[in-house]
Design a protein around this motif. Structure first.
Motif, PDB file in Angstrom:
ATOM      1  N   TYR A  75     -55.225  58.115 -46.031  1.00  0.00           N
ATOM      2  CA  TYR A  75     -54.457  57.251 -46.934  1.00  0.00           C
ATOM      3  C   TYR A  75     -55.357  56.181 -47.559  1.00  0.00           C
ATOM      4  CZ  TYR A  75     -51.309  53.535 -48.425  1.00  0.00           C
ATOM      5  OH  TYR A  75     -50.673  52.561 -49.161  1.00  0.00           O
ATOM      6  N   THR A  79     -56.172  55.837 -51.521  1.00  0.00           N
ATOM      7  CA  THR A  79     -55.650  54.605 -52.109  1.00  0.00           C
ATOM      8  C   THR A  79     -56.748  53.793 -52.779  1.00  0.00           C
ATOM      9  OG1 THR A  79     -53.869  54.487 -50.483  1.00  0.00           O
ATOM     10  CG2 THR A  79     -54.425  52.456 -51.627  1.00  0.00           C
ATOM     11  N   THR A  82     -57.891  55.092 -55.956  1.00  0.00           N
ATOM     12  CA  THR A  82     -56.779  55.119 -56.944  1.00  0.00           C
ATOM     13  C   THR A  82     -56.299  56.533 -57.234  1.00  0.00           C
ATOM     14  OG1 THR A  82     -58.177  55.213 -58.937  1.00  0.00           O
ATOM     15  CG2 THR A  82     -57.695  53.022 -58.024  1.00  0.00           C
ATOM     16  N   GLY A  84     -54.080  58.421 -55.053  1.00  0.00           N
ATOM     17  CA  GLY A  84     -52.663  58.238 -54.758  1.00  0.00           C
ATOM     18  C   GLY A  84     -51.817  59.488 -54.850  1.00  0.00           C
ATOM     19  N   ASN A  99     -49.805  45.882 -48.587  1.00  0.00           N
ATOM     20  CA  ASN A  99     -50.382  46.651 -49.686  1.00  0.00           C
ATOM     21  C   ASN A  99     -50.521  45.806 -50.950  1.00  0.00           C
ATOM     22  OD1 ASN A  99     -50.748  49.915 -49.898  1.00  0.00           O
ATOM     23  ND2 ASN A  99     -49.646  49.277 -48.032  1.00  0.00           N
ATOM     24  N   THR A 104     -54.404  45.918 -52.187  1.00  0.00           N
ATOM     25  CA  THR A 104     -54.686  45.972 -53.625  1.00  0.00           C
ATOM     26  C   THR A 104     -55.946  45.179 -53.997  1.00  0.00           C
ATOM     27  OG1 THR A 104     -52.365  46.349 -54.193  1.00  0.00           O
ATOM     28  CG2 THR A 104     -53.794  45.438 -55.918  1.00  0.00           C
ATOM     29  N   ARG A 107     -58.809  47.191 -52.907  1.00  0.00           N
ATOM     30  CA  ARG A 107     -59.038  48.313 -53.800  1.00  0.00           C
ATOM     31  C   ARG A 107     -59.873  47.876 -55.005  1.00  0.00           C
ATOM     32  NH1 ARG A 107     -54.091  49.204 -55.317  1.00  0.00           N
ATOM     33  NH2 ARG A 107     -53.609  50.541 -53.535  1.00  0.00           N
TER      34      ARG A 107
END
Length: 362
Positions: A75, A79, A82, A84, A99, A104, A107
Motif C-alpha cells: 500500500y 500510494t 501515486t 493508487g 493519510n 500525503t 508522498r
C-alpha cells in the motif's frame, strides 16, 4: 541577422559570467548525491510503512479483509508513487486523517526526492542568489586581493596567519581557473578584470578595509589602484610592481604602500650570496606565524615614557606621525603612547598589547 543576435547573446552571457561573484561551496560527487537521495527516499518509505502498520486495523483489503505487513509495504509503495490501485484503502476516520495530514505530505516529499536533480537545477540559481545577497549584506571591512597568482596567494597566507578569516577575503582574477582555485580554498571570487569599476563593485571594494593589488602587469596595477581609490577614498591600498621605475607612478595613483617584487627578489638573492645566514633570518622574518615575526604594533601603556631598549620585543623602528625613526634616533629615545613600533617578535609568545588587554580584563 540570426547569427549576429546569437553572437550578441553569447557575448552578454560571457560578460555576465565573468563579472559574477562565485562563493565557495562544498562539491559533492554525483554518485554521492544519488546515494543520499536513495537513502532519503527509503527513509520516507519505511516511515510511511510504519505509520500504516501501526494503524492497520483502520485499513480495508478487498482481497482477504486482512492487512498484513506485506500489504502495508504494498500500500505504501503504490500510494507514494501515486499509482493508487484502490484494493487497499483507509476505512476508519483515524486512518483517513493520518493519510490526509501525514502520508500525503510524505508522498509529496517522496516525489521531491525522486525528482531532486531537476528541482535542484531549477532552484540552484535562486539559492545562489539568496546566498549572494546574504553574503553582500554581511560583508564589511574585508580584504580584496586582485590577482590570485604567487604574490596574491602569499599575501593571503600572511594575512591568514595574523588572524584574518577566509570569509573576509574576496579574490579578483581574470582567469576562471584561478577563481575556482580560490573557491576551493574557501575564498569568494570574482572572475573579471580588476581595472573595471563594475568588477570591483561586485567585490564590494567600496566597503572594504584594504586591497592587495598583485596582477601580472604594472600598468594593470596602476589602473586598479586608480579605480579602487576612486570607489573608496579611505581604503588602504598595497600594490606590487615588477619594475622599480613604476613605483612612483603607483604612489601618485593612490597606493599607500608599493612593493617592487623584482628588485626585492634580487636583493634577497644578492644577500644570500654575501651572507647566507642573514638571508635565512630575513626569510624567517617575512614569513608570519613561525619563528621570528617582523610586525608593527602600538606602544602599550607600560612602555610609554620608556626607551625602545626597555621594551619586551626587539624594537627596529619607531613610527611617529608620518615619520619612521630608527631605534637609536635621539628623537625616539622616549616612547609616546601615540607611537607605533616595528618590532621583531617571537611567534610563540603573546604580544605585549595582548598581555596588556588580558591584564585590563582581569
Amino acid at each position: 541577422m540570426t547569427r549576429q543576435r546569437a553572437s550578441r547573446a553569447e557575448d552578454d552571457d560571457e560578460a555576465e559570467r565573468r563579472g559574477s561573484v562565485l562563493l565557495p561551496r562544498l562539491d559533492i560527487s554525483p554518485l554521492r548525491q544519488v546515494v543520499r537521495r536513495l537513502l532519503a527516499a527509503l527513509a520516507v518509505l519505511w516511515v510511511t510503512v510504519l505509520l500504516v502498520w501501526l494503524d492497520r486495523e483502520g485499513y480495508v483489503d478487498d482481497v482477504d479483509d486482512h492487512v498484513s505487513f506485506l500489504d502495508c509495504v504494498y500500500y505504501t509503495t503504490v500510494t507514494l508513487s501515486t499509482t493508487g490501485y484502490g484494493d487497499i484503502a483507509p476505512g476508519s476516520d483515524s486512518a483517513r486523517l493520518v493519510n490526509a495530514l501525514v502520508i500525503t505530505p510524505l508522498r509529496v516529499l517522496f516525489l521531491i526526492i525522486l525528482i531532486g536533480t531537476t528541482l535542484e537545477a531549477l532552484t540552484d540559481r535562486t539559492r545562489q542568489q539568496w546566498r549572494l545577497n546574504r553574503w553582500r549584506s554581511a560583508l564589511r571591512d574585508h580584504t580584496v586581493v586582485v590577482g590570485f597568482g604567487t604574490k596574491g596567494r602569499s599575501a593571503i597566507q600572511t594575512l591568514l596567519s595574523t588572524g584574518l578569516t577566509r570569509d573576509r577575503v574576496v579574490v579578483i582574477d581574470p582567469h576562471p581557473q584561478a577563481v575556482k582555485a580560490a573557491n576551493a580554498e574557501g575564498f569568494a571570487g570574482v572572475e573579471g578584470d580588476g581595472t573595471r569599476s563594475q568588477v570591483l563593485v561586485r567585490a564590494e571594494v567600496q566597503r572594504a578595509k584594504q586591497i592587495v593589488i598583485a596582477p601580472q602587469r604594472d600598468d594593470t596595477s596602476v589602473l586598479v589602484t586608480l579605480t579602487a581609490r576612486q570607489l573608496n577614498p579611505r581604503i588602504r591600498i598595497v600594490a606590487a610592481v615588477r619594475e622599480e621605475e613604476n613605483a612612483p607612478l603607483l604612489r601618485q595613483s593612490g597606493a599607500d604602500q608599493v612593493i617592487t617584487s623584482a628588485s626585492a627578489a634580487g636583493r634577497l638573492l644578492g644577500l644570500a650570496m654575501l651572507s647566507p645566514n642573514a638571508s635565512s633570518v630575513i626569510e624567517d622574518l617575512i614569513q608570519q606565524g613561525s619563528g621570528l615575526d617582523l610586525k608593527e604594533r602600538p606602544v602599550t601603556k607600560a612602555e610609554a615614557g620608556r626607551s625602545p631598549r626597555e621594551c619586551a620585543d626587539l624594537v627596529v623602528s619607531v613610527v611617529r606621525g608620518h615619520r619612521i625613526l630608527p631605534f637609536d634616533d635621539p628623537e625616539a629615545a622616549t616612547l609616546q603612547l601615540t607611537d607605533r613600533l616595528v618590532v621583531i617578535h617571537h611567534a610563540s609568545r603573546p604580544s605585549p598589547e595582548t598581555e596588556e588587554r588580558r591584564g585590563e580584563f582581569r
